[in-house]
Design an enzyme around this catalytic site. Structure first.
Site, short mmCIF file in Angstrom:
data_model
loop_
_atom_site.label_atom_id
_atom_site.label_comp_id
_atom_site.label_asym_id
_atom_site.label_seq_id
_atom_site.Cartn_x
_atom_site.Cartn_y
_atom_site.Cartn_z
N GLY A 109 44.92 41.24 43.42
CA GLY A 109 44.38 42.99 43.42
C GLY A 109 44.38 43.18 45.10
O GLY A 109 44.58 44.55 45.09
N ASN A 150 49.80 36.42 39.94
CA ASN A 150 49.23 36.98 38.83
C ASN A 150 50.03 37.74 37.94
O ASN A 150 50.65 38.69 38.63
CB ASN A 150 47.72 37.57 39.22
CG ASN A 150 47.10 38.11 38.25
OD1 ASN A 150 47.19 38.94 37.31
ND2 ASN A 150 45.67 37.79 38.34
N SER A 168 42.10 42.50 32.59
CA SER A 168 41.77 43.79 33.31
C SER A 168 41.34 44.88 32.34
O SER A 168 41.75 45.00 31.18
CB SER A 168 43.26 44.40 34.09
OG SER A 168 42.92 45.70 34.55
N TYR A 194 37.31 39.01 47.26
CA TYR A 194 38.11 40.38 47.66
C TYR A 194 37.13 41.31 48.10
O TYR A 194 37.31 41.91 49.21
CB TYR A 194 38.98 40.60 46.29
CG TYR A 194 39.69 41.83 46.44
CD1 TYR A 194 39.66 42.88 47.80
CD2 TYR A 194 40.30 42.47 45.42
CE1 TYR A 194 40.51 43.87 47.74
CE2 TYR A 194 41.03 43.87 45.54
CZ TYR A 194 41.14 44.61 46.75
OH TYR A 194 41.69 45.86 46.73
#
Length: 395
Positions: A96, A180, A214, A355
């Protein structure tokens, strides 16, 4: 009032440009200054730039190598061997942040023990309309609904192939690379999208992640159902096994924190049945814990950061028990300190990722987590990270 706001923005810009210059030449060439980043630079950036613009700036700065190499020295105590590789330290950057594979080398310079690129979709796609990222500074949290914005497999393959030889050496030195994988919004056959990702990017990865969790792509989380997951992962593993070369990437599945008890049992069952190499626990949550203070807390999207921490850790604990500790886990969600990392490790994680903490604390958070984790391991009588993995289940 307008003049005061203008003056404040000018001051913020001065901090970023002037203070940043000082930072580049002194602070980060030493050990990094947690206080300077957390109290001055990051708040100034947040006042001056919207979340997505700040994210893009951060990726750009890191990709250009403008941040000096972190000087914290990883001790042998932090080394972990898992997923067929050595990890110099257990703290990675979650998917991300570097969605398109633009800043891999710069991220290693910040002290991460591994980097995960993506999510990457087969075809380029814009994702959801802006604004799609929202800060909740009072909660140390972020809500995003990016929707798998991606440059696509071809562009990411080109970038990563250009540095493949360098990555081979980095992996040998204990700095593996994960990729990913996601699906395109308009794809009818989700399995075909993931299989294509394996075929194209598998040869460039030390591990691959099948992202079926997600909350920002319609129907994606339904792929966590037992029948759908078994069908999808069977095809992904078949494609992985067909890749040429002696070293094939591990395959991990990234799951949501918003699962029923039956969902968790089903995922554990399928993972053990098919021999999945690992689990990433967890993605963002669609829930909104009681007590959120941020004005934008009702925005649609996945919530990350501190409010996700305990839910993520509990999911790690449950999945470790359901898999009887046989499947390695990467724990992610609300990690901003050594204590956060150790809680996830003791619950069953072999590695952790962060993150959102970068958004509020800046690059020094990486060294902070490692430094505090090492101190806690010593304090509690562990010789290595590995000794602490899953210890909560042995008490």
């Amino acid at each position: 009032m307008a003049w005061r706001q203008l003056r404040k923005r000018a001051l913020d810009a001065a901090i970023i440009l002037g203070g940043g210059g000082l930072l580049f030449t002194s602070y980060l060439t030493a050990t990094g200054d947690d206080h300077f980043y957390a109290e001055y630079l990051m708040p100034a950036l947040q006042r001056l730039l919207d979340p997505e613009s700040a994210h893009r700036l951060a990726v750009r700065v890191i990709s250009l190598g403008l941040l000096p190499r972190a000087t914290f020295q990883d001790s042998n105590m932090l080394e972990v061997r898992v997923l067929g590789h050595k990890f110099r330290n257990p703290v990675g950057i979650a998917a991300g942040f570097d969605k398109h594979g633009e800043a891999v080398d710069g991220l290693y310079k910040l002290g991460f023990g591994f980097v995960e690129v993506g999510s990457v979709t087969p075809q380029p796609q814009e994702g959801n309309p802006r604004p799609r990222v929202f800060r909740l500074p009072e909660d140390q949290a972020v809500i995003n609904r990016y929707g798998f914005n991606s440059h696509g497999l071809s562009a990411v393959e080109h970038r990563l192939r250009a540095r493949q030889q360098k990555q081979t050496q980095l992996t040998t030195d204990g700095l593996p690379l994960g990729i990913n994988l996601g699906k395109n919004k308009t794809s009818v056959d989700a399995a075909a999208d993931y299989v294509e990702g394996v075929r194209i990017l598998g040869p460039l990865a030390d591990y691959l992640v099948v992202n079926v969790s997600s909350p920002n792509t319609a129907g994606l989380r339904s792929l966590q159902g037992k029948t759908e997951l078994r069908r999808l992962l069977s095809k992904v593993l078949q494609e992985r096994d067909a890749l040429k070369g002696p070293q094939k990437p591990a395959v991990l599945v990234k799951i949501a924190p918003d699962l029923t008890a039956q969902d968790k049992e089903d995922i554990a069952s399928v993972a053990r049945e098919l021999g999945i190499d690992g689990l990433i626990i967890t993605n963002t949550t669609v829930s909104r814990p009681v007590g959120l203070q941020g004005a934008l807390r009702s925005e649609t999207g996945g919530l990350s950061g501190k409010p996700l921490r305990d839910l993520s850790t509990q999911t790690i604990r449950e999945m470790y028990a359901l898999t009887q500790g046989t499947i390695p886990i990467i724990g992610v969600g609300g990690v901003s300190s050594g204590q956060d990392a150790l809680e996830k490790i003791q619950a069953g994680a072999s590695l952790v990722q962060l993150y959102t903490a970068l958004t509020f604390l800046g690059p020094p958070v990486v060294a902070r987590v490692k430094r505090e984790l090492e101190a806690l391991l010593k304090e509690r009588g562990f010789n290595t990270v590995t000794d602490a993995i899953g210890v909560d289940h042995r008490r």
